[in-house]
Write a protein that holds these residues in place. Structure first.
Motif, PDB file in Angstrom:
ATOM      1  N   THR A 138       0.829  -1.223   0.000  1.00  0.00           N
ATOM      2  CA  THR A 138       0.000   0.000   0.000  1.00  0.00           C
ATOM      3  C   THR A 138       0.860   1.268   0.000  1.00  0.00           C
ATOM      4  O   THR A 138       0.327   2.372   0.093  1.00  0.00           O
ATOM      5  N   SER A 191       2.983   4.594  -0.874  1.00  0.00           N
ATOM      6  CA  SER A 191       2.797   5.638  -1.894  1.00  0.00           C
ATOM      7  C   SER A 191       4.097   5.832  -2.667  1.00  0.00           C
ATOM      8  O   SER A 191       5.166   5.408  -2.213  1.00  0.00           O
ATOM      9  N   ASN A 192       3.998   6.511  -3.817  1.00  0.00           N
ATOM     10  CA  ASN A 192       5.221   6.703  -4.608  1.00  0.00           C
ATOM     11  C   ASN A 192       6.222   7.634  -3.901  1.00  0.00           C
ATOM     12  O   ASN A 192       7.422   7.463  -4.031  1.00  0.00           O
ATOM     13  N   LYS A 251       0.552  -0.426  -6.512  1.00  0.00           N
ATOM     14  CA  LYS A 251      -0.087   0.440  -7.502  1.00  0.00           C
ATOM     15  C   LYS A 251       0.857   0.638  -8.682  1.00  0.00           C
ATOM     16  O   LYS A 251       2.062   0.819  -8.487  1.00  0.00           O
ATOM     17  N   ASP A 263       1.433   3.120 -10.710  1.00  0.00           N
ATOM     18  CA  ASP A 263       2.229   4.360 -10.753  1.00  0.00           C
ATOM     19  C   ASP A 263       3.389   4.319  -9.760  1.00  0.00           C
ATOM     20  O   ASP A 263       4.429   4.943  -9.976  1.00  0.00           O
ATOM     21  N   VAL A 264       3.230   3.556  -8.661  1.00  0.00           N
ATOM     22  CA  VAL A 264       4.318   3.405  -7.683  1.00  0.00           C
ATOM     23  C   VAL A 264       5.476   2.627  -8.305  1.00  0.00           C
ATOM     24  O   VAL A 264       6.646   2.989  -8.152  1.00  0.00           O
TER      25      VAL A 264
END
Length: 511
Positions: free
Chosen positions: A276, A278-279, A311, A313-314
């Motif tokens: 989970t 984030s980038n 994700k 984009d991550v």
């Protein structure tokens, strides 16, 4: 009276010396200038309480404090001690003639006690470079700062200790650490050992190759096949860090505030973020940039368990740091660069049910479900992973076998021997230390092929429809296999084995 006290600010993994000018004049007020953030502005309340509780007073006059250079943003509560000492000297409550020879940093509690700070190691390095005599900082950070030789590092517990030392009333012993002795405290009996793994000989061979050449690797297999177990044991076979690598790694962890009363880090980091993430947490950033997981894994291993669950984009933001081995974070007023030379180890199930390509599978996924699941990982990211390997479940006979498998210490000896060959090969090159870091020019020079090997590779490229980047990856892995065999040139058997480790390029996986 005007007094100058010195502190330090950390940007990226480098420090900048900050001059704190304290002027006390007629009038009433407290003016703090030089781009301080809210934590520094609030320091006046902490300082006032700490001074009162130690028998001193906040002057009832006009106090002007300038933090130079004034165009650099200062952040955090680590300047409390710097400001407090400056106010005491400027108001003539204490006499300190040698105050300009020291860097002073620390967060104050209301009783005058000191709380730990971030970035003690880069601050100490900068203080030595600029010729300061000593560095006062909280006792919890003293071990990391004491790595720097030629600088008196004083770990203090409260404000009064600093005052007594500056006035010549008390003595403090500088902390010294034998960096080499600290560094060579290696762990010969790792917590996670390859001798615990039953069977999986081909996967262990892959792990050995990945460790020897610093290659990125992805493990594909059903639940319970041992992917996570194998990945956690990878650091135990990596060669020991060099002193330069240990300093780099310690510096990053110091900036992030992750060193808990530890001096020099002598074990390679192993980072395993949850899917989970984030980038920004992965690559670093924020309004006041901090290193992310890829920088925390510098010179070590970044393990992404269940890769398709991250994700998309991550995962995509990792593409550039994987190639450049550093990540640059740009903001409107400044840019910071963090090193990120890590080994990526990823694991994934082959389908949502977890049981594709398994003849004994209790469940199957439709081709459409499988395609959607695998499409979360882009082709360009897979191209940057040198070794793809399928992990099959271990049969009962192997699980119940009492025979002890080869230990991590024995495997590490072979890995270290291969790395020494690479160190010798690349000793004239500044930023290349092992095979995975080779660029196209070096691949052409050190991975020259004979006609048989060229033909074998050509056939594989055509049948598997490999990209130019995958071609380079095969040659790098083949070079590492040759190094493990102590072979001066790459031959067809090395190429053949390297081609096997491109599972995800075969028809039926992503097509």
């Amino acid at each position: 009276m005007l007094v100058k006290v010195f502190g330090s600010a950390v940007f990226g993994v480098e420090a900048t010396t900050i001059t704190v000018e304290v002027n006390i004049d007629k009038g009433i007020g407290y003016h703090l200038v030089g781009l301080p953030d809210n934590a520094i502005k609030e320091s006046s309340f902490r300082i006032a309480a700490a001074l009162k509780n130690n028998g001193y007073a906040m002057p009832g006059k006009k106090i002007t404090i300038n933090m130079a250079p004034a165009d650099l943003r200062k952040e955090g509560s680590a300047y409390d001690l710097t400001l407090a000492i400056g106010i005491l000297v400027a108001s003539a409550q204490i006499k300190a003639d040698e105050i300009d020879k020291y860097i002073i940093m620390g967060e104050l509690s209301l009783d005058g006690g000191l709380q730990p700070i971030r970035g003690a190691l880069p601050i100490a390095i900068k203080a030595k470079e600029e010729g300061f005599k000593g560095f006062f900082l909280p006792k919890q950070n003293v071990k990391e700062a004491a790595i720097v030789t030629g600088l008196d590092v004083y770990g203090v517990e409260n404000l009064q200790e600093v005052i007594d030392f500056l006035e010549g009333k008390g003595t403090l012993e500088p902390t010294t650490i034998d960096t080499r002795a600290e560094f060579y405290k290696t762990l010969d009996f790792p917590e996670f050992d390859f001798s615990d793994v039953k069977g999986q000989e081909s996967i262990k061979r892959c792990m050995e190759i990945a460790a020897a050449g610093g290659h990125n690797i992805i493990l594909i297999g059903p639940p319970g096949a041992g992917k996570t177990m194998l990945a956690k044991r990878l650091p135990s076979i990596l060669p020991p860090m060099t002193l330069r690598e240990a300093l780099e790694t310690t510096k990053i962890h110091s900036v992030a505030g992750k060193l808990k009363e530890v001096g020099l880090m002598n074990q390679r980091p192993f980072r395993s973020p949850h899917h989970t993430i984030s980038n920004v947490a992965l690559v670093g950033g924020g309004s006041y940039p901090q290193p992310g997981e890829i920088s925390m894994a510098h010179n070590g291993v970044l393990f992404l368990d269940e890769l398709p669950e991250f994700k998309r984009d991550v995962l995509e933001v990792m593409r550039q740091p994987l190639e450049d081995r550093e990540v640059t974070i740009s903001r409107a007023k400044f840019t910071v660069t963090y090193p990120s030379s890590f080994m990526l180890v990823a694991s994934m199930n082959p389908s949502p049910s977890g049981f594709f390509n398994d003849p004994d599978s209790p469940q199957t996924s439709s081709p459409h479900e499988m395609q959607r699941y695998l499409s979360k990982i882009s082709g360009p990211l897979l191209d940057r992973i040198d070794i793809h390997i399928e992990v099959t479940p271990v049969p009962f006979e192997k699980l119940s076998d009492d025979q002890k498998a080869e230990s991590s210490v024995d495997i590490r000896k072979r890995v270290t021997a291969a790395r020494e060959i690479q160190t010798e090969r690349f000793e004239q090159m500044e930023n290349i230390h092992y095979n995975a870091q080779m660029n196209t020019k070096h691949i052409r020079e050190y991975c020259a092929l004979d006609d048989t090997s060229k033909q074998l590779l050509k056939t594989a490229m055509e049948r598997l429809n490999l990209s130019a980047r995958a071609y380079d990856r095969i040659l790098k892995v083949a070079r590492t296999i040759a190094d493990l065999d102590a072979a001066p040139i790459v031959v067809s058997s090395h190429i053949a084995e390297a081609i096997q480790y491109r599972s995800l390029d075969r028809d039926g996986w992503l097509g």
